[in-house]
Design an enzyme around this catalytic site. Structure first.
Site, PDB file in Angstrom:
ATOM      1  N   GLU A  21      46.802  -5.310   2.882  1.00  0.00           N
ATOM      2  CA  GLU A  21      45.439  -4.487   2.520  1.00  0.00           C
ATOM      3  C   GLU A  21      45.054  -3.747   3.743  1.00  0.00           C
ATOM      4  O   GLU A  21      45.162  -4.276   4.949  1.00  0.00           O
ATOM      5  CB  GLU A  21      44.421  -5.515   2.315  1.00  0.00           C
ATOM      6  CG  GLU A  21      43.205  -5.035   1.648  1.00  0.00           C
ATOM      7  CD  GLU A  21      42.200  -6.083   1.274  1.00  0.00           C
ATOM      8  OE1 GLU A  21      41.232  -5.827   0.418  1.00  0.00           O
ATOM      9  OE2 GLU A  21      42.617  -7.271   1.232  1.00  0.00           O
TER      10      GLU A  21
ATOM     11  N   LYS B 144      40.018  -0.796  -5.132  1.00  0.00           N
ATOM     12  CA  LYS B 144      39.819  -2.221  -5.407  1.00  0.00           C
ATOM     13  C   LYS B 144      38.625  -2.370  -6.154  1.00  0.00           C
ATOM     14  O   LYS B 144      37.737  -1.540  -5.977  1.00  0.00           O
ATOM     15  CB  LYS B 144      39.645  -2.919  -3.969  1.00  0.00           C
ATOM     16  CG  LYS B 144      39.679  -4.408  -4.157  1.00  0.00           C
ATOM     17  CD  LYS B 144      39.579  -5.107  -2.761  1.00  0.00           C
ATOM     18  CE  LYS B 144      39.447  -6.435  -2.745  1.00  0.00           C
ATOM     19  NZ  LYS B 144      39.358  -7.146  -1.483  1.00  0.00           N
TER      20      LYS B 144
ATOM     21  N   PRO C  25      38.707 -25.287  32.258  1.00  0.00           N
ATOM     22  CA  PRO C  25      38.181 -26.302  32.849  1.00  0.00           C
ATOM     23  C   PRO C  25      38.686 -27.381  32.027  1.00  0.00           C
ATOM     24  O   PRO C  25      38.347 -27.851  30.941  1.00  0.00           O
ATOM     25  CB  PRO C  25      36.805 -26.202  32.850  1.00  0.00           C
ATOM     26  CG  PRO C  25      36.181 -24.867  32.393  1.00  0.00           C
ATOM     27  CD  PRO C  25      37.620 -24.429  31.521  1.00  0.00           C
ATOM     28  N   LEU C  26      39.776 -28.330  32.675  1.00  0.00           N
ATOM     29  CA  LEU C  26      40.475 -29.355  31.983  1.00  0.00           C
ATOM     30  C   LEU C  26      39.545 -30.666  32.598  1.00  0.00           C
ATOM     31  O   LEU C  26      39.780 -31.089  33.705  1.00  0.00           O
ATOM     32  CB  LEU C  26      41.870 -29.290  32.564  1.00  0.00           C
ATOM     33  CG  LEU C  26      42.638 -30.318  31.888  1.00  0.00           C
ATOM     34  CD1 LEU C  26      42.677 -30.368  30.251  1.00  0.00           C
ATOM     35  CD2 LEU C  26      44.077 -30.130  32.228  1.00  0.00           C
TER      36      LEU C  26
ATOM     37  N   GLY D 289      39.951 -33.938  31.406  1.00  0.00           N
ATOM     38  CA  GLY D 289      40.486 -35.279  30.868  1.00  0.00           C
ATOM     39  C   GLY D 289      40.192 -35.565  29.736  1.00  0.00           C
ATOM     40  O   GLY D 289      40.606 -36.863  29.290  1.00  0.00           O
ATOM     41  N   GLY D 290      39.127 -35.080  28.935  1.00  0.00           N
ATOM     42  CA  GLY D 290      38.953 -35.466  27.664  1.00  0.00           C
ATOM     43  C   GLY D 290      39.930 -34.778  26.588  1.00  0.00           C
ATOM     44  O   GLY D 290      40.449 -33.963  26.837  1.00  0.00           O
ATOM     45  N   ILE D 291      39.821 -35.093  25.299  1.00  0.00           N
ATOM     46  CA  ILE D 291      40.664 -34.865  24.138  1.00  0.00           C
ATOM     47  C   ILE D 291      40.491 -33.311  23.691  1.00  0.00           C
ATOM     48  O   ILE D 291      41.357 -32.638  23.594  1.00  0.00           O
ATOM     49  CB  ILE D 291      40.594 -35.714  23.088  1.00  0.00           C
ATOM     50  CG1 ILE D 291      41.787 -35.616  22.154  1.00  0.00           C
ATOM     51  CG2 ILE D 291      39.109 -35.513  22.231  1.00  0.00           C
ATOM     52  CD1 ILE D 291      41.848 -36.635  21.203  1.00  0.00           C
ATOM     53  N   ASP D 292      39.186 -32.779  24.102  1.00  0.00           N
ATOM     54  CA  ASP D 292      39.067 -31.445  23.422  1.00  0.00           C
ATOM     55  C   ASP D 292      39.517 -30.570  24.402  1.00  0.00           C
ATOM     56  O   ASP D 292      40.515 -29.432  23.878  1.00  0.00           O
ATOM     57  CB  ASP D 292      37.464 -31.200  23.465  1.00  0.00           C
ATOM     58  CG  ASP D 292      36.943 -31.733  22.378  1.00  0.00           C
ATOM     59  OD1 ASP D 292      37.651 -32.300  21.363  1.00  0.00           O
ATOM     60  OD2 ASP D 292      35.660 -32.225  22.255  1.00  0.00           O
ATOM     61  N   SER D 293      39.384 -30.496  25.743  1.00  0.00           N
ATOM     62  CA  SER D 293      40.048 -29.552  26.716  1.00  0.00           C
ATOM     63  C   SER D 293      41.780 -29.709  26.766  1.00  0.00           C
ATOM     64  O   SER D 293      42.354 -28.846  26.836  1.00  0.00           O
ATOM     65  CB  SER D 293      39.542 -29.525  27.886  1.00  0.00           C
ATOM     66  OG  SER D 293      39.578 -30.897  28.593  1.00  0.00           O
TER      67      SER D 293
END
Length: 718
Positions: free
Chosen positions: A45, A114, A358-359, A361-365
């Site tokens: 499209e 369309k 910015p890492l 140490g948690g699960i999201d980053s």
């Protein structure tokens, strides 16, 4: 007698307003379709200008440049002797339409607008286009001179018509029209159309592909026919990823399907189909009776054959394509691959030198970093398979333009060059999170930095002290709630400032030859955004966020999957760790779910009720009575009406208070249907009144239910 026809559909990685690149990709797809023996090629499209032009569709330039590009395509010697179904915007009588332009041998056969426009969720087509409401009507369109001097046509047919060739009949359907209660393919099929083309700009969402495929299968299973589905792929400059999966289906059976996730800019899918199979499928008398009374479409004659003329010996060497089984990706694989492909497109088209995060140490980053690693895996695989476009882009981004032989031996080699991580510790950080961040960076190959931010936050607090002669304290040290929040937020906001400083200076510090800075990645998940569990302008503020549309539940499942499939045992430590912001002194044992006052699973449920089920506080409460009020043995929580009421009121109060944060939410890859993205997907106010009326109604219902239970109990005592 078989009538074999080879048909082609394609997925193209088009970019909004990239007329040069889009045109080149269209021409290349036509060349590939012809090389495969196809006599009809259908594309995505609005493929000429790109689907995601948004308000640029209000500019006359987009229409002008689309005609210029079409002129170049239809005049190209390689684009002859094949029927072309091309998507572009067209203005007719000062009205803007989303159109298919059917061309053959430097002639325009039909412009088909369309009819039913996508105008919900991520789509605002009615803002830019008008739907063609005159079913079965065709009129004259006065052709632009830039194309007319090539086609030698002054006018061409415009409207809801179908194309008749010497051996078959085909008609067009566009994206949203497939999803409507009465899609065009129904009446078109009854009027003799045997081949349906569908050109789409259908976005990726977790678990969505099966829904799309089921509709196409049902479309051809019910009344027969050949369906050519073409879809955009890649990131065309916005929050969406288009996941390709172009396919050819005949009589409810899949004959060919393209990839859902890949780094190929051009993917052409072909199949050879026997038209007689469609005719044999349509022998039911009831269908014939409906066909007699069905609406009739204007037919535009095209004096060619789509099928091949075959001699007797051809039948021994040629045959129709056999049906195939389609395997679906799991949601975990969709997160890994969809996020990776979107990030790669964004990176290579932004001319940045890589990514920075910015890492914590948690699960999201951690999840965001693993998606970047997944991207590097795809890129290295494509380079090793000699995908020249990917090779050129990767060498430019990694600063290896001078090394014409460079191809990374491992994903970690590429990751080291284009991905930087930084643990921004403080006196409130634990040694466990610092260690996890460092080990993950090492395992995926990222360039890792360890810094402490106490000096920065102390300096900022001292500015306030110099003015006020007052030092704010954490709650654990006797401070107020306001002090406690201020001290947490200054840490979070300092990290955002430092992230951009490092992202801008690291390429120069490391001697990157290509120039440019790093793109800062955010890592707030969809549930935290919904609850407003983030600090405005903290390190959740970034350039892009690949997990902003993913629930915490899905993220955990993804990390568990990646720990095995990517051979990253370090990820198990992230799964076992209790989520915490680490913004208060370690003695407080701060955790995310305690801070939020609600679990991630509860947030997901309430988010779906609010957005997908379109329920407010009262409607959500009523629904939750049956969901959460059930016994645990039946999948519920065994909660009382009062418990459900308190949870519902708490959620909607916090949602209203924090809705303003959605106005500055980092652009995220759309993956989840209950995303609260205020900038496009979830259009709601950001200043809310107290829900006195709604909450009072809930309270009255709770009291009524408790009186009933109480009366029942008294009756039993007697």
């Amino acid at each position: 007698m078989a009538h074999l026809v080879t048909l082609a559909t394609c997925s193209l990685n088009q970019w909004a307003l990239d007329f040069t690149g889009n045109t080149a990709r269209i021409i290349e797809s036509i060349k590939r379709a012809k090389a495969a023996g196809a006599t009809l090629r259908v594309g995505p499209e609005l493929e000429i200008c790109g689907y995601g032009c948004l308000d640029h569709f209000l500019e006359g330039d987009v229409f002008l440049h689309s005609w210029e590009a079409l002129a170049q395509i239809i005049d190209d010697p390689a684009c002859q002797d094949i029927v072309l179904d091309i998507g572009m915007p067209v203005r007719h009588k000062n009205v803007r339409y989303n159109c298919r332009v059917i061309c053959h041998n430097r002639k325009i056969v039909l412009i088909r607008p369309k009819m039913w426009l996508a105008n919900d969720g991520n789509y605002r087509e009615m803002r830019y286009f008008t739907g063609w409401t005159r079913q079965g009507h065709v009129e004259s369109y006065y052709l632009e001179s830039i194309v007319g001097q090539i086609t030698k046509q002054d006018t061409v047919p415009f409207g809801d018509g179908i194309i008749s060739t010497k051996d078959t009949c085909f008609g067009c359907e566009t994206c949203e029209e497939l999803f409507t209660p009465t899609p065009p393919h129904g009446p078109m099929g009854l009027d003799g159309v045997e081949i349906f083309t569908n050109s789409s700009g259908s976005h990726f969402e977790l678990r969505k592909l099966k829904t799309r495929l089921d509709l196409i299968i049902e479309a051809t299973k019910k009344s027969g026919g050949i369906y050519l589905y073409a879809n955009q792929k890649g990131c065309d400059g916005d929050r969406l990823y288009y996941d390709g999966s172009s396919m050819i289906i005949c009589n409810g059976k899949i004959l060919a399907c393209g990839s859902q996730f890949s780094l190929e800019d051009i993917e052409v899918v072909t199949a050879t189909v026997d038209l007689e199979e469609v005719r044999s499928y349509r022998t039911a008398p009831s269908r014939g009776m409906q066909a007699q009374s069905a609406p009739k479409f204007p037919r535009i004659d095209l004096n060619i054959r789509l099928s091949k003329r075959m001699e007797e010996h051809d039948y021994q060497t040629m045959g129709a394509s056999e049906p195939i089984d389609l395997a679906y990706y799991t949601p975990e694989e969709e997160i890994a691959l969809g996020g990776a492909c979107w990030l790669w497109d964004y990176l290579r088209r932004s001319h940045a030198a890589g990514f920075f995060i910015p890492l914590s140490g948690g699960i999201d980053s951690c999840a965001t970093s693993v998606i970047v690693f997944s991207m590097c895996r795809l890129v290295v695989s494509a380079m090793q398979q000699k995908n020249q476009q990917v090779i050129d882009d990767a060498r430019r981004i990694a600063g290896k333009m001078d090394d014409s032989q460079w191809v990374p031996a491992t994903p970690q080699e590429l990751t080291k060059l284009i991905f930087s991580t930084c643990y921004m510790g403080s006196k409130n950080s634990s040694s466990e999170t610092r260690k996890r961040a460092s080990e993950l960076a090492q395992d995926i190959g990222a360039y890792h930095v360890n810094i402490d931010i106490d000096a920065v936050t102390t300096a900022i607090v001292n500015v306030f002290y110099t003015w006020s002669n007052w030092i704010p304290r954490f709650k654990s040290s006797g401070g107020s709630i306001a002090e406690n929040l201020a001290l947490q937020n200054i840490q979070a906001r300092s990290r955002m400032v430092l992230a951009y400083l490092w992202a801008q200076l690291l390429p120069t510090f490391r001697g990157h030859k290509g120039g440019g800075s790093l793109l800062v990645l955010g890592s707030a998940n969809v549930d935290e955004a919904l609850r407003g569990y983030l600090t405005k302008y903290d390190c959740s503020s970034a350039d892009v966020n690949p997990i902003g549309g993913v629930s915490k539940t899905d993220l955990k499942a993804f990390i568990a999957w990646a720990s095995t499939h990517y051979d990253l045992p370090i990820l198990k430590g992230f799964l076992e760790a209790i989520p915490t912001a680490e913004l208060e002194p370690l003695t407080t044992a701060q955790t995310d779910e305690v801070d939020m006052g609600i679990t991630y699973a509860e947030l997901s449920t309430l988010g779906r009720l609010r957005k997908l089920d379109k329920l407010g506080p009262w409607g959500s409460y009523c629904k939750l009575l049956s969901l959460w009020g059930k016994p645990e043995s039946q999948g519920g929580n065994a909660w009382t009406a009062r418990q459900i009421a308190e949870k519902t009121k708490f959620f909607f109060s916090k949602y209203a208070i924090n809705r303003h944060k959605m106005t500055v939410l980092t652009p995220s890859l759309h993956m989840e249907g209950y995303s609260p993205d205020d900038n496009r997907f979830d259009l709601r106010p950001f200043l809310y009144p107290d829900c006195d009326w709604q909450f009072a109604k809930i309270d009255r219902d709770v009291e009524k239910r408790e009186r009933v239970v109480g009366n029942e109990g008294k009756g039993e005592d007697k």
